[in-house]
Design a protein around this motif. Structure first.
Motif, mmCIF file in Angstrom:
data_model
loop_
_atom_site.group_PDB
_atom_site.id
_atom_site.type_symbol
_atom_site.label_atom_id
_atom_site.label_comp_id
_atom_site.label_asym_id
_atom_site.label_seq_id
_atom_site.Cartn_x
_atom_site.Cartn_y
_atom_site.Cartn_z
ATOM 1 N N PRO A 184 78.001 59.578 35.537
ATOM 2 C CA PRO A 184 76.693 58.914 35.576
ATOM 3 C C PRO A 184 76.844 57.434 35.912
ATOM 4 C CG PRO A 184 77.380 59.274 33.308
ATOM 5 C CD PRO A 184 78.420 59.925 34.169
ATOM 6 N N THR A 185 76.173 57.014 36.970
ATOM 7 C CA THR A 185 76.193 55.597 37.368
ATOM 8 C C THR A 185 74.831 54.947 37.221
ATOM 9 O OG1 THR A 185 75.790 56.210 39.682
ATOM 10 C CG2 THR A 185 78.087 55.975 38.978
ATOM 11 N N SER A 186 73.809 55.761 36.957
ATOM 12 C CA SER A 186 72.452 55.254 36.794
ATOM 13 C C SER A 186 71.753 56.074 35.729
ATOM 14 C CB SER A 186 71.689 55.344 38.119
ATOM 15 O OG SER A 186 70.291 55.174 37.915
ATOM 16 N N LEU A 187 70.769 55.480 35.082
ATOM 17 C CA LEU A 187 69.991 56.200 34.075
ATOM 18 C C LEU A 187 69.254 57.395 34.665
ATOM 19 C CD1 LEU A 187 68.418 53.289 31.995
ATOM 20 C CD2 LEU A 187 70.159 54.899 31.227
ATOM 21 N N PHE A 188 69.045 57.382 35.950
ATOM 22 C CA PHE A 188 68.264 58.431 36.601
ATOM 23 C C PHE A 188 69.144 59.485 37.274
ATOM 24 C CE2 PHE A 188 65.804 54.465 36.678
ATOM 25 C CZ PHE A 188 64.752 54.843 35.863
ATOM 26 N N ASP A 189 70.467 59.418 37.051
ATOM 27 C CA ASP A 189 71.381 60.418 37.598
ATOM 28 C C ASP A 189 71.380 61.673 36.733
ATOM 29 O OD1 ASP A 189 72.168 58.853 39.691
ATOM 30 O OD2 ASP A 189 74.044 58.183 38.759
ATOM 31 N N PRO A 190 71.368 62.865 37.362
ATOM 32 C CA PRO A 190 71.587 64.094 36.580
ATOM 33 C C PRO A 190 73.002 64.114 36.018
ATOM 34 C CG PRO A 190 70.646 64.572 38.744
ATOM 35 C CD PRO A 190 71.089 63.138 38.774
ATOM 36 N N VAL A 191 73.158 64.633 34.833
ATOM 37 C CA VAL A 191 74.468 64.728 34.199
ATOM 38 C C VAL A 191 74.625 66.109 33.571
ATOM 39 C CG1 VAL A 191 74.636 62.259 33.706
ATOM 40 C CG2 VAL A 191 73.604 63.778 32.019
ATOM 41 N N ARG A 192 75.860 66.460 33.268
ATOM 42 C CA ARG A 192 76.122 67.696 32.528
ATOM 43 C C ARG A 192 77.006 67.360 31.333
ATOM 44 N NH1 ARG A 192 78.439 73.330 35.027
ATOM 45 N NH2 ARG A 192 76.521 73.078 36.242
ATOM 46 N N ALA A 221 82.250 62.166 29.804
ATOM 47 C CA ALA A 221 81.487 60.924 29.970
ATOM 48 C C ALA A 221 79.997 61.189 29.826
ATOM 49 C CB ALA A 221 81.793 60.306 31.332
ATOM 50 N N GLY A 222 79.513 62.301 30.408
ATOM 51 C CA GLY A 222 78.099 62.633 30.279
ATOM 52 C C GLY A 222 77.685 62.851 28.837
ATOM 53 N N SER A 223 78.512 63.570 28.074
ATOM 54 C CA SER A 223 78.202 63.804 26.661
ATOM 55 C C SER A 223 78.120 62.488 25.893
ATOM 56 C CB SER A 223 79.273 64.707 26.032
ATOM 57 O OG SER A 223 79.306 65.972 26.644
ATOM 58 N N ILE A 224 79.077 61.592 26.157
ATOM 59 C CA ILE A 224 79.137 60.340 25.402
ATOM 60 C C ILE A 224 77.972 59.423 25.747
ATOM 61 C CG2 ILE A 224 80.471 58.221 25.079
ATOM 62 C CD1 ILE A 224 82.997 59.931 25.340
ATOM 63 N N VAL A 225 77.698 59.226 27.054
ATOM 64 C CA VAL A 225 76.656 58.259 27.427
ATOM 65 C C VAL A 225 75.276 58.742 27.001
ATOM 66 C CG1 VAL A 225 78.008 57.322 29.328
ATOM 67 C CG2 VAL A 225 76.410 59.189 29.777
ATOM 68 N N VAL A 226 75.034 60.046 27.100
ATOM 69 C CA VAL A 226 73.738 60.581 26.663
ATOM 70 C C VAL A 226 73.550 60.371 25.166
ATOM 71 C CG1 VAL A 226 72.477 62.741 26.290
ATOM 72 C CG2 VAL A 226 73.438 62.244 28.541
ATOM 73 N N SER A 227 74.587 60.650 24.381
ATOM 74 C CA SER A 227 74.480 60.525 22.925
ATOM 75 C C SER A 227 74.411 59.070 22.486
ATOM 76 C CB SER A 227 75.671 61.215 22.261
ATOM 77 O OG SER A 227 75.724 62.580 22.620
ATOM 78 N N VAL A 228 75.204 58.205 23.126
ATOM 79 C CA VAL A 228 75.197 56.785 22.756
ATOM 80 C C VAL A 228 73.834 56.166 23.035
ATOM 81 C CG1 VAL A 228 76.104 54.521 23.392
ATOM 82 C CG2 VAL A 228 77.670 56.419 22.976
ATOM 83 N N LEU A 229 73.259 56.435 24.199
ATOM 84 C CA LEU A 229 71.941 55.874 24.513
ATOM 85 C C LEU A 229 70.885 56.401 23.546
ATOM 86 C CD1 LEU A 229 70.199 54.113 26.303
ATOM 87 C CD2 LEU A 229 69.928 56.059 27.868
ATOM 88 N N ALA A 230 70.962 57.684 23.193
ATOM 89 C CA ALA A 230 70.004 58.245 22.236
ATOM 90 C C ALA A 230 70.119 57.536 20.892
ATOM 91 C CB ALA A 230 70.257 59.745 22.065
#
Length: 286
Positions: A228-236, A70-79
């Protein structure tokens, strides 16, 4: 008048050299896939159902990757959502509204595309993360990782869009002028729809690049295994996890990292197939 003579022997040598280069590329890729499969297969048969749990605790034989997927997907999608529209708008503006600025801007963009990812990560760690930390600690977060990735994929996305617009036949522009369309109207109704498959294909490949990025994301994402539940949450992300743990991983832990690499390879292959399909549709429309 210049006449070029080509030796049949030289042609044959070049042909065989090209075939050898192609075969080597296929063998290298096949070797990578084979190693990942050999390393991952026993683990996937024994622990495959547990990969989709949320808890990644190798010391307790828990190898859930769902949170990192989930972290990989949400980071890449937002980018991609940040860089894609901006790249299309900038490319169209430079080509049709500010052609004088196009060449120097593209030269700068090409320079940006050549900057190593670790430099983007260092900038994000020293500038972006402290700035976000002032508003929402700890700063290293989903938002920071997506902003750095967006900055990394923006240059190539812009160059791909510019190339797609450049390859449009002149008759499209002439047709728009004959219909007395404004430049905005021509872009919205004719040019962008016709270049759309090529643009989207390029953006899909940039999404794959963002998904596979390691160092820059590792330096700014915070590297906490959680949903990740918020834009400001740390993710891996999966790539950061491999880079962080492969050096000391042993046994099933090490094999689990190979399984995550296989998962990334499969996702990248799917994205590549989607890109080819979009290009094929573009040629069919042409």
């Amino acid at each position: 008048m210049l006449t070029t003579f080509s030796s049949p022997r030289a042609d044959r040598l070049l042909s065989w050299a090209l075939r050898l280069a192609g075969a080597m590329a296929v063998l290298v890729l096949g070797g990578i896939v084979l190693v990942l499969l050999i390393q991952s297969a026993p683990f996937l048969f024994d622990h495959g159902s547990g990969l989709w749990r949320n808890d990644w605790q190798p010391g307790q034989a828990r190898y859930g990757m769902a949170a990192m997927v989930a972290g990989s997907i949400v980071v890449s999608v937002l980018a991609l959502l940040m860089a894609g529209p901006l790249a299309v708008l900038l490319a169209a503006w430079l080509r049709y509204f500010a052609p004088v600025l196009r060449r120097p801007t593209l030269a700068l963009v090409e320079l940006m595309a050549g900057i190593p990812s670790v430099v983007y990560g260092l900038w994000g760690m020293l500038v972006l993360v402290p700035w976000i930390n002032q508003w929402a600690p700890p700063g290293a977060s989903w938002l920071a990782a997506s902003l750095v990735l967006a900055l990394m994929i923006l240059p190539l996305a812009l160059l791909v869009t510019d190339t797609a617009l450049d390859q449009l036949p002149a008759r499209y522009l002439q047709a728009g002028q004959a219909l007395s369309l404004s430049r905005v109207g021509m872009l919205r109704r004719i040019l962008l729809p016709q270049a759309g498959p090529s643009i989207v294909s390029g953006l899909v490949l940039q999404f794959g690049r963002a998904l596979g990025e390691t160092m820059a994301v590792l330096m700014v994402a915070g590297n906490v295994v959680q949903w990740p539940t918020s834009l400001f949450d740390p993710v891996r992300t999966l790539t950061a996890n491999i880079a962080l743990e492969m050096a000391y991983a042993t046994g099933d832990h090490r094999v689990a990292l190979f399984a995550s690499g296989l998962l990334l390879l499969l996702v990248t292959a799917l994205l590549l197939l989607l890109s080819w399909r979009l290009r094929g549709e573009k040629h069919a429309l042409a």
